[in-house]
Design a protein around this motif. Sequence first.
Motif, PDB file in Angstrom:
ATOM      1  N   GLU A   1       0.830  -1.205   0.000  1.00 50.45           N
ATOM      2  CA  GLU A   1       0.000   0.000   0.000  1.00 50.45           C
ATOM      3  C   GLU A   1       0.868   1.260   0.000  1.00 50.45           C
ATOM      4  O   GLU A   1       0.576   2.233  -0.707  1.00 50.45           O
ATOM      5  CB  GLU A   1      -0.933   0.012   1.207  1.00 50.45           C
ATOM      6  N   THR A   2       1.948   1.250   0.772  1.00 53.75           N
ATOM      7  CA  THR A   2       2.858   2.401   0.816  1.00 53.75           C
ATOM      8  C   THR A   2       3.483   2.654  -0.559  1.00 53.75           C
ATOM      9  O   THR A   2       3.621   3.802  -0.999  1.00 53.75           O
ATOM     10  CB  THR A   2       3.965   2.163   1.857  1.00 53.75           C
ATOM     11  N   GLU A   3       3.847   1.575  -1.250  1.00 51.75           N
ATOM     12  CA  GLU A   3       4.439   1.719  -2.590  1.00 51.75           C
ATOM     13  C   GLU A   3       3.430   2.348  -3.554  1.00 51.75           C
ATOM     14  O   GLU A   3       3.773   3.239  -4.333  1.00 51.75           O
ATOM     15  CB  GLU A   3       4.875   0.344  -3.109  1.00 51.75           C
ATOM     16  N   PHE A   4       2.176   1.906  -3.501  1.00 52.97           N
ATOM     17  CA  PHE A   4       1.154   2.456  -4.390  1.00 52.97           C
ATOM     18  C   PHE A   4       0.861   3.920  -4.056  1.00 52.97           C
ATOM     19  O   PHE A   4       0.623   4.733  -4.953  1.00 52.97           O
ATOM     20  CB  PHE A   4      -0.133   1.638  -4.294  1.00 52.97           C
ATOM     21  N   ARG A   5       0.885   4.259  -2.770  1.00 52.19           N
ATOM     22  CA  ARG A   5       0.666   5.653  -2.374  1.00 52.19           C
ATOM     23  C   ARG A   5       1.780   6.549  -2.915  1.00 52.19           C
ATOM     24  O   ARG A   5       1.526   7.681  -3.349  1.00 52.19           O
ATOM     25  CB  ARG A   5       0.597   5.759  -0.849  1.00 52.19           C
ATOM     26  N   GLY A   6       2.999   6.032  -2.880  1.00 55.86           N
ATOM     27  CA  GLY A   6       4.124   6.805  -3.409  1.00 55.86           C
ATOM     28  C   GLY A   6       3.976   7.062  -4.899  1.00 55.86           C
ATOM     29  O   GLY A   6       4.300   8.155  -5.388  1.00 55.86           O
ATOM     30  N   LEU A   7       3.490   6.069  -5.620  1.00 53.92           N
ATOM     31  CA  LEU A   7       3.250   6.238  -7.053  1.00 53.92           C
ATOM     32  C   LEU A   7       2.244   7.357  -7.300  1.00 53.92           C
ATOM     33  O   LEU A   7       2.462   8.242  -8.136  1.00 53.92           O
ATOM     34  CB  LEU A   7       2.725   4.927  -7.645  1.00 53.92           C
ATOM     35  N   ALA A   8       1.133   7.331  -6.554  1.00 53.47           N
ATOM     36  CA  ALA A   8       0.084   8.345  -6.733  1.00 53.47           C
ATOM     37  C   ALA A   8       0.585   9.736  -6.354  1.00 53.47           C
ATOM     38  O   ALA A   8       0.238  10.735  -7.001  1.00 53.47           O
ATOM     39  CB  ALA A   8      -1.145   7.978  -5.909  1.00 53.47           C
ATOM     40  N   ALA A   9       1.409   9.820  -5.319  1.00 50.93           N
ATOM     41  CA  ALA A   9       1.885  11.120  -4.851  1.00 50.93           C
ATOM     42  C   ALA A   9       2.748  11.830  -5.890  1.00 50.93           C
ATOM     43  O   ALA A   9       2.809  13.070  -5.923  1.00 50.93           O
ATOM     44  CB  ALA A   9       2.668  10.946  -3.551  1.00 50.93           C
ATOM     45  N   GLY A  10       3.420  11.066  -6.738  1.00 55.29           N
ATOM     46  CA  GLY A  10       4.300  11.678  -7.727  1.00 55.29           C
ATOM     47  C   GLY A  10       3.602  12.078  -9.018  1.00 55.29           C
ATOM     48  O   GLY A  10       4.220  12.703  -9.888  1.00 55.29           O
ATOM     49  N   ILE A  11       2.321  11.759  -9.150  1.00 57.29           N
ATOM     50  CA  ILE A  11       1.616  12.020 -10.415  1.00 57.29           C
ATOM     51  C   ILE A  11       1.486  13.508 -10.731  1.00 57.29           C
ATOM     52  O   ILE A  11       1.766  13.927 -11.871  1.00 57.29           O
ATOM     53  CB  ILE A  11       0.238  11.325 -10.406  1.00 57.29           C
TER      54      ILE A  11
END
Length: 732
Positions: A603-613
């Motif tokens: 979940e943390t990895e996916f959140r990081g992906l979204a944060a960089g969009i």
Amino acid sequence: MRLIIAEKHSVGQAIAQAVGGHAEKHDGYIQVGADLVTWAQGHLVDLAAPDEYKNHDWGKWSLDTLPIDPTPDWQWKVSRDKGADRQYKVVTGLMRRDDIDMLVDACDPDREGEAIFRRIVAHVGVSKPMRRLWVASLEEDAIRDALASMKDETEYQGLADSAMIRAKADWLIGMNASRAYSLVYNARFTVGRVQTPTLAMIVDRDRDITGHVARPYWKVVAPMGGWKLAGERLDKREDAETLLRIVNSDDFTFKILKADRKQQHDAPPRLYDLTGLQKDMSRLHGLTAARTLAALQSLYEKRLATYPRTDSQYITHDDLDTLRGLTEGDRLVTGFIEPSAKPERPRLELTVDDTKVAGHTAILPTMQAGKATLDELGDDERLVLIRVARRMWEAVGDDYVHDVTNVVADIDPAWGERHPTDGTTLDESQTRFASRSDQPVSLGWHAIEHDGPQEEHDNDEAAGNIIPANLVVGVSIAPVSQCGATLSEGKTKPPKPFSEATLLAAMEHASRWVEDKELKAALDDDESHSGGIGTPATRADVIEKLIRTGYVERKGKQLRSTKQGQSLIDVVSPRLKDVALTADMERQLSEVEHNHADPAQVETEFRGLAAGIPADAQGTVRQDHVQTRTRSTESFGDCPRCGKPVIKTGKVFQCSTNRREKQPDGTWKTTEGCGWRAWTTIAGKTVTDSAMRRLLAGQKISLKGFTSRKGGKFDATLLIDKDKGVAFDFGK
């Protein structure tokens, strides 16, 4: 007392019937003996929209508010779908009853079914023992067996975790990407974790087609008396004409270099998973993936087919007795297949592999299916049930046996010695000829449906070609025809546009689109996942959403990208349209489901992906795609909710950020934007354009001639309302 919670009303009724005993029907539930059976209405509890987070300024569409991430304070809401809030109250009331000491999760046996149950329990806030009813067929015996062997709900925690992570990841990526790219390009873009890579595949294919340059080629074809030898493709006409002149020489002969004959045994195809069925229904009958799924879901709820949303093509040893019963007698013969095509001794063991059944078995008819039931079904349901039954017979049938002969020939060296100067401009690769013969010996499983789901071969030169049995390597043989050899001209063809069937295959086997060797290997290792993007349950909806949003359109059986879809792919960051990224995310979700990965870490990895969009969207801006105006040329003022321009669409004034999509049931739903809207007519009185400008500027306006519900006339003052659009102001 147990409370059994199904996902749908029809499933709840089937469970109540299987439980047996006197059934008392109540409003929203059924009492059967000591059990209560109720049902959800799909997702009764959903993630809240950004503007519903009152402690954040997310109702306003602005790059300053991005990235959006509610962690750890995610909010949930009861669905606004018609009747959902009413059924939620029924389920809530039953869960809180003092005499209910056990909750049974009987929602559909998959990730989304688990999510539906867990969200209701969490939202209601009850804490009672929970068990899981995991059943893939709604036949009474199957339900009773499943009730007798229920596991504790904690056994399915990995499934629940993967469902929760998937929902949050889709929300985070969708909200951040759609807002960021819409704001940067002053457009209305919808970006999704699965739908955008899928769109990219279609756009890339369409551009390959558009950019294709047809190149001519020539082939020399020599008739050999009942069969033909065809030369290699030659790019230069003069080379082809030289070879043609040689072959048509009076004393010309070929030398046979290869004459391989073998009898091939093609094993039967495997049973259907959902994607396989959708591909064949598209190819054979032109049904969309969504129509196939809807028909199969209906058959499941009518207890005529097993659970539809499966990615397995096998059954387990425990299911063998059921399959044996299905293949005995003629119940699934008459009306389904030609009686002569039924295998004499069905090979049931071919369908069994316990290691390939992670959750659900392959799709099969049930014992209740038969000729009589076909007459009661709609067209789609009937076609789907017949195809499922035919695949069952194919899967247990005999091998398709056929004799295949492959011949390779070249200019006879003896001829070359007699004509040393003829053909010196051609090298060995240009003078090779080949022929193929494919003759059926025993149709086997092919007899079930002659135009069956086997792959189609274009320009199959083996058709009608019968190579003599006495042809052997080393012999010299001359063409047989008074007309002689001929020159066949053709042009290279572009790749074919995606059809629904080929797009589903591409989504299912995403590793084909991945260059990274390690990731490709991980995706191909399908022990616990399909290696694709999306899941069998969601792929049809992804395709339909691309069409609803205007990014893709159907042209006959073809799926073609629109200018709007191509524009999105041009501007979105490479990683958001990369098949490898979303396929790897799907793999990680599957690892969480099977307890092979830490849910918090994923979940943390996916959140990081979204944060960089948002930073990606602003990093490299394609100025040629920035729109200079909204979809309306006229703004009536600032939206009272988010501050973006208010435009007029038909009979509605609404925020320019809004996007509404037509749902499968024909209703419309706001899927993006702050949602503010106001009708141009209120209580029989038209709100003019100039009046709306004054209202949005903060003024109150007084109008005469409103009509009440009882028909009476009245005068009133209007003002802008952040929630209602426009409201009456009657003072205190």
